[in-house]
Design a protein around this motif. Sequence first.
Motif, mmCIF file in Angstrom:
data_model
loop_
_atom_site.group_PDB
_atom_site.id
_atom_site.type_symbol
_atom_site.label_atom_id
_atom_site.label_comp_id
_atom_site.label_asym_id
_atom_site.label_seq_id
_atom_site.Cartn_x
_atom_site.Cartn_y
_atom_site.Cartn_z
ATOM 1 N N UNK A 163 0.843 -1.208 0.000
ATOM 2 C CA UNK A 163 0.000 0.000 0.000
ATOM 3 C C UNK A 163 0.873 1.251 0.000
ATOM 4 N N UNK A 164 1.957 1.185 0.754
ATOM 5 C CA UNK A 164 2.856 2.328 0.830
ATOM 6 C C UNK A 164 3.530 2.571 -0.527
ATOM 7 N N UNK A 165 4.038 1.509 -1.128
ATOM 8 C CA UNK A 165 4.720 1.643 -2.433
ATOM 9 C C UNK A 165 3.770 2.122 -3.534
ATOM 10 N N UNK A 166 2.470 1.815 -3.397
ATOM 11 C CA UNK A 166 1.512 2.144 -4.465
ATOM 12 C C UNK A 166 0.519 3.217 -4.039
ATOM 13 N N UNK A 167 0.934 4.042 -3.057
ATOM 14 C CA UNK A 167 -0.034 4.995 -2.496
ATOM 15 C C UNK A 167 -0.582 5.984 -3.538
ATOM 16 N N UNK A 168 0.212 6.330 -4.529
ATOM 17 C CA UNK A 168 -0.275 7.266 -5.554
ATOM 18 C C UNK A 168 -1.261 6.564 -6.477
ATOM 19 N N UNK A 169 -0.879 5.394 -6.954
ATOM 20 C CA UNK A 169 -1.757 4.634 -7.845
ATOM 21 C C UNK A 169 -3.097 4.324 -7.162
ATOM 22 N N UNK A 170 -3.044 4.011 -5.861
ATOM 23 C CA UNK A 170 -4.236 3.529 -5.156
ATOM 24 C C UNK A 170 -5.079 4.640 -4.529
ATOM 25 N N UNK A 171 -4.729 5.876 -4.789
ATOM 26 C CA UNK A 171 -5.451 7.013 -4.208
ATOM 27 C C UNK A 171 -6.970 6.792 -4.341
ATOM 28 N N UNK A 172 -7.676 6.818 -3.221
ATOM 29 C CA UNK A 172 -9.110 6.508 -3.219
ATOM 30 C C UNK A 172 -9.824 7.412 -2.229
#
Length: 457
Positions: A163-172
């Motif tokens: 989640x930390x590594x993909x925090x931008x992609x996963x913005x919700x």
Amino acid sequence: MQHVEQYLTTNASRFEEELKTLLRIPSVSADSRHNGDTRRAAEFVLAQMQGMGLTAELVETAGHPIVHGQWLGAPGAPTALVYGHYDVQPPDPLDKWISPAFEPTVRDGCIYARGATDDKGQMFTHLKSIEAWMKTVGKLPVNVHVVIEGEEEVGSDNLDKYLDDHRTQLKSDVGVISDTSQFAPGVPAVTYGLRGIVAVEVTLRGPRQDLHSGVFGGSVANPVNQLARLIALLHDDQNRIQIPGFYDDIPPLSDVEREWFAKLPFDAAADLQKLGIDSGWGETGYTTLERRWARPTCDVNGIFGGYQGEGPKTIVPSFATAKITCRLVPNQDPVKIVKALEKFLRDKCPAGIKLEFTDGHGCPACAVDTKSPYIGAARKAIQAAFDAEPVMIREGGSIPVVATLRQILGIDTLLLGWGQNTDNLHSPNEHFRLADFHRGIRASAHLWQELAQVKRA
Ligand code: BES
Ligand code: ZN
């Protein structure tokens, strides 16, 4: 919505068959002998996501893979992050199952299998509702990220990094999880709080090897006796936990909340009777629901040491081990609690015994904002599918990702349980009422529609 509803009706029995296929895979995350099965379950989820038109991938981790799917074709509309887990608890004790744990069987309107409700069946409701929208309307009213992991039952250790590594992609804007319960049959619920947890293992070591208890007994500390003594010291006669500082950070339960719990349609005596228990137990001054939802615990989950075989044996065993978990309530810090527990045990451990302490997984408790407009949307979706007004509840289990979503993505989560807490989760004969499965899919289908109406902050 009419086409979506129609699709759900037409495809209902196929959904059940697909769920059975997933339930046949023994994806026990705690048991490395099942690593291949765990991966197969991830691949099944991946194929499902791809089949319904999500952009999906299997993400490798240091442990079991994470499945991520996304559909971001609703610009301006809210983005929901749907989380679920495809891993399950070990099925033991196997001989207590009426039908085998990984041979899903329908009896009395319920599907029986390990993972039926926790969480394969509940997680699947969101996949099927998304499929229904995609296959009929061709799009969703909201954007979605779907994150299905395989390590929830062992503490979600590798999820935080993902989640930390993909925090931008996963913005919700909001999390959506169905891994909790309704309050009771016919009483659906939105859960606004969960307890946290810390898990540790403690081993007491005495003599180098087992000794004859006649020759040496009484002259050396017996690790099993001493472990039992330490465990007994954890609670006083009011059943309050005796670890110094354990309760320090907990604010008192508010009168408003206590009154609210008391108003819920709950008969403690009848509930305990269903569990085969004739009397409750717990911290003096609190009701059963308060003890389950809003007060911390310290429980031994398993204890071993000494001779376990048939017939008597006379030894002073060389070691004893206990697996201990504390359930935490909001404001308790997992790190601080583990330290306090370790110190407590070390302080009380007698000379002649070496204490080994292993810190396991942990997560803080969570409390979500009950006034959020997303909760209002969820309530409407539940009302539409269950034909009943949902009640607001807290629950006693833990879902580590909820705190992480708040911490890393800054979002609150809708905890929408479709199962019952009598569905035997973590126990033999786990099941999920098929009517609840289908109502869950319907509620989820409505949820996308309702969330689309919410003005983003
Ligand atoms: N579905 C449960 C959590 C749950 C159970 C929430 C009952 C509300 C009511 C989840 O799969 C679970 O069992 N979590 C573990 C987490 C732990 C291993 C970190 C738990 O609570 O023991
Ligand atoms: Zn579970």
